[in-house]
Design an enzyme around this catalytic site. Structure first.
Site, PDB file in Angstrom:
ATOM      1  N   GLU A  66      -5.602 -17.605 -33.895  1.00 28.18           N
ATOM      2  CA  GLU A  66      -6.439 -16.976 -32.872  1.00 28.18           C
ATOM      3  C   GLU A  66      -5.604 -16.131 -31.924  1.00 28.18           C
ATOM      4  O   GLU A  66      -6.038 -15.064 -31.487  1.00 28.18           O
ATOM      5  CB  GLU A  66      -7.241 -18.009 -32.080  1.00 28.18           C
ATOM      6  CG  GLU A  66      -8.145 -17.341 -31.076  1.00 28.18           C
ATOM      7  CD  GLU A  66      -9.414 -18.096 -30.742  1.00 28.18           C
ATOM      8  OE1 GLU A  66     -10.126 -17.631 -29.846  1.00 28.18           O
ATOM      9  OE2 GLU A  66      -9.694 -19.117 -31.382  1.00 28.18           O
ATOM     10  N   GLY A  86     -12.306 -14.473 -28.762  1.00 30.01           N
ATOM     11  CA  GLY A  86     -12.620 -15.058 -30.053  1.00 30.01           C
ATOM     12  C   GLY A  86     -13.960 -15.761 -29.991  1.00 30.01           C
ATOM     13  O   GLY A  86     -14.255 -16.476 -29.034  1.00 30.01           O
ATOM     14  N   HIS A  93      -6.267 -25.012 -44.436  1.00 30.33           N
ATOM     15  CA  HIS A  93      -4.882 -25.493 -44.416  1.00 30.33           C
ATOM     16  C   HIS A  93      -4.489 -25.831 -45.853  1.00 30.33           C
ATOM     17  O   HIS A  93      -5.042 -26.756 -46.452  1.00 30.33           O
ATOM     18  CB  HIS A  93      -4.773 -26.690 -43.476  1.00 30.33           C
ATOM     19  CG  HIS A  93      -5.358 -26.407 -42.127  1.00 30.33           C
ATOM     20  ND1 HIS A  93      -4.751 -25.554 -41.229  1.00 30.33           N
ATOM     21  CD2 HIS A  93      -6.516 -26.795 -41.556  1.00 30.33           C
ATOM     22  CE1 HIS A  93      -5.501 -25.462 -40.146  1.00 30.33           C
ATOM     23  NE2 HIS A  93      -6.585 -26.194 -40.318  1.00 30.33           N
ATOM     24  N   ARG A  95      -1.041 -25.972 -47.269  1.00 30.60           N
ATOM     25  CA  ARG A  95       0.238 -26.608 -47.568  1.00 30.60           C
ATOM     26  C   ARG A  95       0.771 -27.228 -46.290  1.00 30.60           C
ATOM     27  O   ARG A  95       0.638 -26.660 -45.214  1.00 30.60           O
ATOM     28  CB  ARG A  95       1.215 -25.567 -48.107  1.00 30.60           C
ATOM     29  CG  ARG A  95       2.584 -26.108 -48.438  1.00 30.60           C
ATOM     30  CD  ARG A  95       3.496 -25.054 -49.075  1.00 30.60           C
ATOM     31  NE  ARG A  95       3.245 -25.013 -50.516  1.00 30.60           N
ATOM     32  CZ  ARG A  95       2.666 -24.009 -51.157  1.00 30.60           C
ATOM     33  NH1 ARG A  95       2.287 -22.932 -50.507  1.00 30.60           N
ATOM     34  NH2 ARG A  95       2.485 -24.053 -52.456  1.00 30.60           N
ATOM     35  N   HIS A 110     -12.472  -5.798 -40.343  1.00 32.41           N
ATOM     36  CA  HIS A 110     -13.526  -4.969 -39.739  1.00 32.41           C
ATOM     37  C   HIS A 110     -13.131  -4.659 -38.296  1.00 32.41           C
ATOM     38  O   HIS A 110     -12.802  -5.563 -37.539  1.00 32.41           O
ATOM     39  CB  HIS A 110     -14.861  -5.719 -39.765  1.00 32.41           C
ATOM     40  CG  HIS A 110     -15.928  -5.093 -38.929  1.00 32.41           C
ATOM     41  ND1 HIS A 110     -16.586  -3.943 -39.304  1.00 32.41           N
ATOM     42  CD2 HIS A 110     -16.445  -5.445 -37.727  1.00 32.41           C
ATOM     43  CE1 HIS A 110     -17.473  -3.631 -38.373  1.00 32.41           C
ATOM     44  NE2 HIS A 110     -17.403  -4.518 -37.400  1.00 32.41           N
ATOM     45  N   GLY A 112     -15.056  -2.865 -35.425  1.00 35.28           N
ATOM     46  CA  GLY A 112     -16.287  -2.228 -34.979  1.00 35.28           C
ATOM     47  C   GLY A 112     -16.298  -2.055 -33.468  1.00 35.28           C
ATOM     48  O   GLY A 112     -15.351  -2.442 -32.778  1.00 35.28           O
TER      49      GLY A 112
END
Length: 143
Positions: A66, A86, A93, A95, A110, A112
């Site tokens: 994030e 966000g 996840h 590994r 994207h 926009g």
């Protein structure tokens, strides 16, 4: 290839300064590379980012994803008139990681006027895929 960033004179130092007094600073996340259409950051796997089994915590990977995606959006928008937040994150996840560093690369899926969607891949030092994330960012008018 055209740059996606709002300005062409962005430096790593400037980008890293956005993390002062944030969770990114607490987790020692550092931005390391800005490409024409990607942003990279690194995070140590340390006591701050481990879960009880001694493995990289999935939440720490989500914070890294994030962070790199949100900061990438902030480099695209007009920060005098807009903010970006966000609104959804998904992380797979893949590994386990016990030590060293992980490197996240955010690339746009994207861009926009009101949303950005980022593909974020988190890899270890040997380029092995640790986590795959998708972040949706809302672009809002500054109040």
């Amino acid at each position: 290839m055209n740059l996606i960033w709002n300005t062409s004179n962005i430096t790593i130092e400037t980008v890293n300064n956005t993390s002062v007094n944030t969770m990114a600073a607490f987790l020692d996340i550092k931005f390391i590379e800005i490409g024409p259409d990607f942003l990279k950051a690194t995070m140590p796997v340390s006591i701050k980012t481990l879960q009880p089994y001694g493995l990289l915590h999935g939440g720490a990977s989500a914070v890294l994803a994030e962070t790199v995606g949100s900061v990438a959006s902030s480099l695209i928008i007009d920060n005098t008139r807009q903010i970006c937040v966000g609104i959804e994150i998904n992380c797979n996840h893949l590994r386990a990681k016990k030590d060293g560093n992980v490197i996240a690369t955010a690339e746009p899926l994207h861009i926009g006027a009101t949303t950005h969607v980022w593909d974020i891949k988190i890899r270890d030092e040997k380029e092995k895929l640790i986590c795959v994330g998708r972040l949706t960012v809302a672009i809002l008018k500054k109040k």
